[in-house]
Structure formats: structure tokens, C-alpha cells
Design a protein around this motif. Sequence first.
Motif, PDB file in Angstrom:
ATOM      1  N   ARG A   1     -25.872  21.804 -18.497  1.00  0.00           N
ATOM      2  CA  ARG A   1     -27.285  22.144 -18.621  1.00  0.00           C
ATOM      3  C   ARG A   1     -27.567  23.194 -19.687  1.00  0.00           C
ATOM      4  O   ARG A   1     -28.697  23.605 -19.848  1.00  0.00           O
ATOM      5  CB  ARG A   1     -27.815  22.652 -17.264  1.00  0.00           C
ATOM      6  N   THR A   2     -26.523  23.662 -20.393  1.00  0.00           N
ATOM      7  CA  THR A   2     -26.741  24.727 -21.363  1.00  0.00           C
ATOM      8  C   THR A   2     -26.360  24.242 -22.762  1.00  0.00           C
ATOM      9  O   THR A   2     -25.209  24.321 -23.162  1.00  0.00           O
ATOM     10  CB  THR A   2     -25.889  25.968 -21.004  1.00  0.00           C
ATOM     11  N   PRO A   3     -27.348  23.733 -23.517  1.00  0.00           N
ATOM     12  CA  PRO A   3     -27.022  23.248 -24.856  1.00  0.00           C
ATOM     13  C   PRO A   3     -26.678  24.410 -25.789  1.00  0.00           C
ATOM     14  O   PRO A   3     -27.327  25.456 -25.713  1.00  0.00           O
ATOM     15  CB  PRO A   3     -28.304  22.549 -25.321  1.00  0.00           C
ATOM     16  N   PRO A   4     -25.676  24.259 -26.667  1.00  0.00           N
ATOM     17  CA  PRO A   4     -25.393  25.312 -27.643  1.00  0.00           C
ATOM     18  C   PRO A   4     -26.592  25.502 -28.569  1.00  0.00           C
ATOM     19  O   PRO A   4     -27.363  24.571 -28.798  1.00  0.00           O
ATOM     20  CB  PRO A   4     -24.198  24.746 -28.429  1.00  0.00           C
ATOM     21  N   LEU A   5     -26.742  26.709 -29.094  1.00  0.00           N
ATOM     22  CA  LEU A   5     -27.916  27.022 -29.907  1.00  0.00           C
ATOM     23  C   LEU A   5     -27.974  26.207 -31.195  1.00  0.00           C
ATOM     24  O   LEU A   5     -29.041  25.912 -31.701  1.00  0.00           O
ATOM     25  CB  LEU A   5     -27.922  28.523 -30.245  1.00  0.00           C
TER      26      LEU A   5
ATOM     27  N   PRO B   1     -22.625  18.960 -31.147  1.00  0.00           N
ATOM     28  CA  PRO B   1     -23.509  19.004 -29.982  1.00  0.00           C
ATOM     29  C   PRO B   1     -24.891  18.452 -30.310  1.00  0.00           C
ATOM     30  O   PRO B   1     -25.442  18.758 -31.375  1.00  0.00           O
ATOM     31  CB  PRO B   1     -23.569  20.477 -29.613  1.00  0.00           C
ATOM     32  N   VAL B   2     -25.422  17.611 -29.434  1.00  0.00           N
ATOM     33  CA  VAL B   2     -26.744  17.013 -29.618  1.00  0.00           C
ATOM     34  C   VAL B   2     -27.588  17.336 -28.393  1.00  0.00           C
ATOM     35  O   VAL B   2     -27.178  17.099 -27.260  1.00  0.00           O
ATOM     36  CB  VAL B   2     -26.641  15.483 -29.781  1.00  0.00           C
TER      37      VAL B   2
ATOM     38  N   GLN C   1     -34.564  18.486 -20.754  1.00  0.00           N
ATOM     39  CA  GLN C   1     -33.562  18.378 -21.809  1.00  0.00           C
ATOM     40  C   GLN C   1     -32.166  18.254 -21.216  1.00  0.00           C
ATOM     41  O   GLN C   1     -31.903  18.660 -20.089  1.00  0.00           O
ATOM     42  CB  GLN C   1     -33.616  19.611 -22.704  1.00  0.00           C
ATOM     43  N   THR C   2     -31.288  17.660 -22.000  1.00  0.00           N
ATOM     44  CA  THR C   2     -29.877  17.669 -21.672  1.00  0.00           C
ATOM     45  C   THR C   2     -29.132  17.623 -23.006  1.00  0.00           C
ATOM     46  O   THR C   2     -29.768  17.563 -24.065  1.00  0.00           O
ATOM     47  CB  THR C   2     -29.492  16.498 -20.752  1.00  0.00           C
ATOM     48  N   TRP C   3     -27.815  17.701 -22.966  1.00  0.00           N
ATOM     49  CA  TRP C   3     -27.087  17.687 -24.239  1.00  0.00           C
ATOM     50  C   TRP C   3     -25.709  17.080 -24.038  1.00  0.00           C
ATOM     51  O   TRP C   3     -25.232  16.945 -22.914  1.00  0.00           O
ATOM     52  CB  TRP C   3     -26.966  19.101 -24.811  1.00  0.00           C
ATOM     53  N   PHE C   4     -25.076  16.712 -25.158  1.00  0.00           N
ATOM     54  CA  PHE C   4     -23.713  16.187 -25.092  1.00  0.00           C
ATOM     55  C   PHE C   4     -23.055  16.375 -26.444  1.00  0.00           C
ATOM     56  O   PHE C   4     -23.725  16.609 -27.455  1.00  0.00           O
ATOM     57  CB  PHE C   4     -23.724  14.700 -24.721  1.00  0.00           C
TER      58      PHE C   4
END
Lengths: 558, 338
Positions: free
Chosen positions: B113-117, B151-152, B183-186
Motif C-alpha cells: 500500500r506504500t508506493p515509492p515516491l 515501480p508503477v 491507488q495501488t502500485w507494483f
Amino acid sequence: MAAASSVAVPAGHATDNYLTHTRGFLSWALTLDHKRIGMMYLVSIMASFLLGGIFALLIRTELISPGRTMMQASTYNQYFTLHGAVMTFLFIIPGIPAALGNFVLPIMLGAKDVAFPRLNLASFYLWLLGAVFFVVVLHTGGLDTGWTFYTPYSTTTSTQVTLAVTGAFILGFSSIFTGVNFIATIHMLRPPGMTWFRLPLFLWALYATALVQVLATPVLGITLMLLAAERLFGLGIFDPKLGGDPVLFQHFFWFYSHPAVYIMILPGMGVISEIISVFSRKHIFGYKFIAMSSVAIALIGFLVWGHHMFTSGQSRLAGMIFSGLTFAVAIPSAIKVFNWISTMYKGSIYLTTPMWYALEFLFLFGIGGLTGLFLGSLATDVHLHDTYFIVAHFHYVMVGGTTFAFLAGLYYWWPKMTGCMYSQNWASLASVLTFIGFNLAFFPQFLLGSRGMPRRYYDYTGLLGEHPEFTHLHRVSTLGSYFLAIGLFMGLFCLIYSLFRGKPAPGNPWGGATLEWQCSSPPPHDNFSSPPVVGDPYAMKNIKYDPKAGSYVKVEDA
Amino acid sequence: MMQMGELHGGSRMLSAWELLGQSGSFWLPPPAATSADVVDSVFQLILAVCTVFFVLIVGLMVLFVIMYRRRDGVEASDSPSHNTALEIMWTAVPVAISMVIFYYGFKGYLDLRTPPLNAYEVQVFAQKWSWTFQYPNGVVSEELHVPVDRPVRVVLSSQDVIHSFFVPAFRIKMDAVPGRYNQTWFQARTEGKFDIYCAEYCGSSDKDSQGHSSMLSKVVVHAPGEFENWLEDQANVVKRLPPAQAGEELYKRYGCAACHSTDGSARTGPSFKGIWGETHEFSNSTPTKVDENYLRESILEPMKKIRSGFQGVMPTFQGRFKNDQEIRAIIEFIKSLK
């Protein structure tokens, strides 16, 4: 037991009983007797189970191969919705409390009836009215929202959402009435000597269930009314187009519907506590831990609703709290399982039909409960949420758990309810077939889900490129569902056959020490002519089989 | 109906299990992103705990049923009906184990749940029943294109009901809720194409066999450097192609195809075939001829004129286009469908 055959009419079998007390349609339709109301509930609930089961078979048949098999997507959407709604609201929630509980609770307690017999009858007719709404929905455009009625889909679809939620609202009141009645009965009508810690565990379970019914159901009622008002008058509560918040609906809905999961499973756990003890011929192990764990489940169960929403966008803090509390509510269930197993230790285990179902319950509820750990844990839930893994998990709990417990209880109290003994061999065989069919139907769904198959998919053709195994897993599941249905019908046939050809049941065919086995089979109209002598409900040592009487009897000096 | 003969194909069954073995572990599909590693390690931990407890419970149950089965003349032995120490033990041990599972589950969740900046950002639009992806330079596509090992962050929104963005190979899922952004990220670590599914039930339409189960797309993970080329190429659709062809490209890219056919068959919305120059009837307006102005209005303010025989369900495309030439190109495309 087999030895009953040596006696023509065994001790405790009564021909003058609540069934023969009065005759005619009105004597049933206007009855205030909890036993007759329980029987009317039983028949109605079994009819709902059949209806929901037909929908289940139609769904599974559609999924036997990819692409269209026998129905259109919109029909499929309606069938899975109605399967869920009918099974949840008409079968599983009222199943054990309203049918078995109504019959057994007052007798087990040593009372003549429930505290409010008229309210009890009203609850049954409200259930019928609610069921009528569902039947009307079925014939006037159906319902395609899923049983969860998520907004804004449910506020925008053209199907009969308003009628269906009105039906569920009415069923909610039926449930509240039963809950209020049971709480009052257990508080007020205990005979001398029936202290709280002499209450059979089934009654503790019903008591905890009743607390949840009374406290949680009104929230569902209000939520569904808000949904209906939004559809009818365009109130902006849930629909973002009108300034509402669709996730708010999920909070409201699960604030009831998660505790409702415990309305469904707690009474089942109560049934299992009785059966394991009786057929192991052993005092239940850890009575107080089991009793208190029911109350703990009921209370903590109110605080975990957010675990249905880990992917809805709720905050990470909320996710953390709900996940932590979810693990807390798992502990009392684990305690019960260990206590049941310990009860069997050094027992003398009789593999009767109710015991078969109870053992199968332990197996299936074990899987259902343990797979809950994957879903309570935040990281894994993100992947598994809304996949077939969830479907498999809750079927293992609701069918493998509650329904198997319901059947265990039905076979356990059937001789008491009807005065007829069924064939142990055939009924046990039916239970094993049901068990195998169930596992074939639902175990593949864990695999489908963990490998990525989302739930509520009409067609999985588009998924086969990445997942060619889905076809085979679906096929095994569908074939399993047919075996499950055959097993259930076979079991039903055993019961119906027993009504016509079954041997007369003695007062205490199993050797139970709870009070319902002290009155005749079937019980007389007013249960007990004088207040029964209340003892330890699990003093199995004092109950011995008497071949001359063809029944178990109490041995005072043991 | 399926052919019954297939049921007896033992070899087909076997091949399915072989396939299962080849693609990922028994329980999970092959992991293709860092998020999958996080989830899979927690999954394996829980699986181990479950297996131990299940074998313990069912093993003891079966053992007791056999050891203590009913025998004539033998009664149940006297054994205590409670043991506080034992009961506290089997309360405390599950508490401890569940706290460990909770900890790893929560830790993994914080990662998910924590996308890189520095994450690359893609907007995801969900609607019945298609996905549209928009990149920072305005390019729009039907499939999600991303670079490998970067990271996206995906920002999700929905035009109608709740949908859910699910990539099994990445083990990520997040609801697309109307009226708010989730939002989410991968970070993909394998090049290739991976399935995107909709995981929140969103209905269906029988008219064109579209629905929840056809709301599928792909993540295309590009090799280093290739993603930038692809994006550059896509950005120039209006410049690089003649208007009608560019319009066809945009017709697919913006998801028009989900509701509007080009072969004359009616889906959720009317077909585009041969409508140019026709005069149409509307349930909420006077008859109008299909010309440039009508088409432009129908794209930007679809509820103004609702074609008779159809329901007004189209979302507005106001603000969705990169520039005005794109609308122009779509009009040219419709014009070309004789």
C-alpha cells in the motif's frame, strides 16, 4: 441403537403427544406450541434449502465448461444472487435457531414453552411473509445485485432490489423476534436447579446467537431501508452521483452481515458440543471455556466487519485494526475445536449418524476455519479477496460447518421430534456421500481462487490463456456438487421413510443427559407435567442402556 | 452443453495437472512482480501453520475414533472434564501464532500500500465493461503498458459502479470506486503479458455478451528502453495516421468498442455503421441529423440526446481527450463506416 428392536414399544415412546394432541389445519396454523412452530419452521426452511440448492446446481452446471452452457449472463447473475439470498436469509440464518432451537430450547431448559409464544408464532409468519417477497421477486424480474446489494450497482440496476430488500427487512424482524424470545426464555423460565453453568452448551450458543440477532439485525434493517429510499426517492446516501458514498453502504452492510456469520455458526457449534459428548459417552471437556467462547465470539464478532473491505480503499490503520481483531475472534473457535477433540479422548465412541455428521463437521470446519487465516491476514487477503478462495472458505464454514451441524442436529433430535427411528446405516452412508461430494465441489475452488479466478464470473473463456487449468477445476467442482445433491436427497429420503416405516423411538435413544431426553418421544403437549429434576447436563456416567426398556435410563446410584 | 466424452478423457485430466505443475507453484500462479514475492511468503507461512493444525486436529480425531471406538461391555474411562493449564495452553499458543501471522500480513500490506515516491504514474479508468489506461503524456491505451523493474503507481477511478483492478501474477487488487480515487502500485520483474481481471461484480448485458467476466485486459511489461519507444509511438497517433485510421485507433483505445459496434449490431449503445447523414429519433429531444456537431455533442455530452430504444448510460468523455484533433479523428472514423 440396534438393541431397541427387541422391544415392541420402547420405554418413553408416547402415542399421546404434541403431534396427536389436537388435529386439523387450524390447530397447526394458530398453534402457540413451540414444538409445532419449530416443525413448521423446519419444513419451510427445508423447502428454502431445496430452492437455494436448485439455484446452486444451475450455477454449477453453467460453469461445467467455458462459454455459454445453458443460460445467458443476466440469468446467471440472477441465479447466483438468488442462491446467496435464499440460502443466507431463508435457510442458514433461521436454520438452527428457528427450526431446531424452537423445538429443543424450552424442553432442554425444562420449560413448558418459550417466554412469548405469540411472538414466536408472529416470527414464523413474518418469515413466511419475507419468503413470499422473495418468491415475488423471483417471478417479477428477479434480482442481480449479489446477495450483498453493493451500491451503486444496486441503486442503478433495473431488477427488483426494492422488493427484495423489503423482504430481507421483514425477515430481519422475524430473526429479532426469535432472539428476544430466546433471551427472555433463558433468563426467566429456568426451572429450580437450572443455574447458568448447568445450561446445556447448545443453549449457551443459542443465547449468544440471540444477543447478536437482537443487537445487529436492526442495523441491516435500517441500511436496507436507506437503500430502498435511495432507489425510490433519489436520496443521496450511497450513490456518488447524488453526493453519497458507496463504501458507506459496505460498512453498514457488514456491520450486520459479519455478526450474522456468527448467527449462522454459533448454534451449529452448540449442536456439535451436545453430540460429541453424548456419542463419546463422556462429560464435555472444558464446559466453561466452550460456554464463554460462544459469548466471546458474539461480542468480538461485532468489531471485525472491516475485514470484508481490505481492498475498498479504507485506510491502512483501519485495515490493521480489523485484521488484528479478526485474529482475536479466531481464538475462541480454536478453543472449541480442541475441547471437542479432548472430549473424545478415552471415550466410548458410537458412530451413529449424528456422530458421523459431527466428525465431518470437525474436518470441514477445520478447513473452513484455518483458511480464514489467509483472509484475515492483510497481505494475502489482497490477492484472495473476491476470488473463488473466498467462495470455498465460506462454503466450508457455512455448509461444511453450519449445514453439517444442522443435519447432525436434525438426525440427533429427529427421534424426539417425530418419535421415529431412521436407518442408521443408510443415513450414515448418505452423510459420507454428502461429505465426499462437498469436498469434491468446494476444495477445487480454493485452488481456483488462489490461482486467480475471480468470483461471480459467468464465463471463464478469457482466463484460459493464462490459466488452462480452470476448466478442469470447474468441472470437478460441478461433478462434486451433483454428488453433494445426491447425498442430501438420500439423507432426506431416510428421514421421510422413517416416518412411515421407522421403528418407534424410545424416550432416550442416544443416552443424552439433557432434559429433552427425560420426556417422551415425541414430547407431550406441555413438555413436563412437573418441573424436571435438573442435574449436570453431561453426566453420561449416570445414563445406562436398559435392554428391557429398549431405552437409555438414568441410573441414580452410579 | 459440453460433450460427455470429454469427461472420460483421463489423459486430458492428467495434462491439466501437469500444466498446473509447470505454471507456478501448486497453489499460486507464477509470480511476476515484487509484490507477489511479499504475498507468497506470507501465504506459504500460513499454509504451513494450517497444514500442521489440520493434521493435528483430524489426525487426533481419527485416532480417537479408532482407539476409543465402542466395544461391548467396555465403558468410557474416567478422565478429567477440564484441565485449566491445558486449556490456557491451547488458548495461548494460537494467540501467539496468530500474532505472528498478523504481523507478517500487516508488514506485507504496508509494502503493498506504500508506493515509492519516484513511482511512474498511470491513471486507470474503469467503466462497464472495459479498462482504459492513461499515461502522464496523455496517451491512452486499452492495455496497461509498463517498464520492467520500475515501480508503477496506478490511480484508479470508476465512471459508473464499483470495479476492482486485479492482476493475479502480481498479487495486487484494489477497488475502483466512483467518486473517489484509490491507488495501488507494483514493480514488475518479468517481461511479458499478464492478465488483468475485474474482481468486483459489475453486472452484464446480454445484448452484446459483455459483462463482469469479459472486463479483462493485460499488463504488458516492456524490456528496458522499449517502453519509452512504445509511448513515443503512441503519442503521435493523430499525426502518424490519416484521420479515419487514427479515429479507429482511438475508438479502440477509449473503450468505445465496448458499447458501439461497427458492424450494425446493437450493443449497450447504437452501432456506428452507416449512421452518417441519417436522421435519428431521441427519447428526450427532437429528431436530429447525424453530422459533425451532433457527433461531437454525443461524445462530450452523451445525455443530451438519448437515441430511442437505448438507455442513457454513456459517461461523458469531456476532458478525456489529448486534443481536439482526436475528436475530429473519431468523427472521421464514424463517417468512414458506410
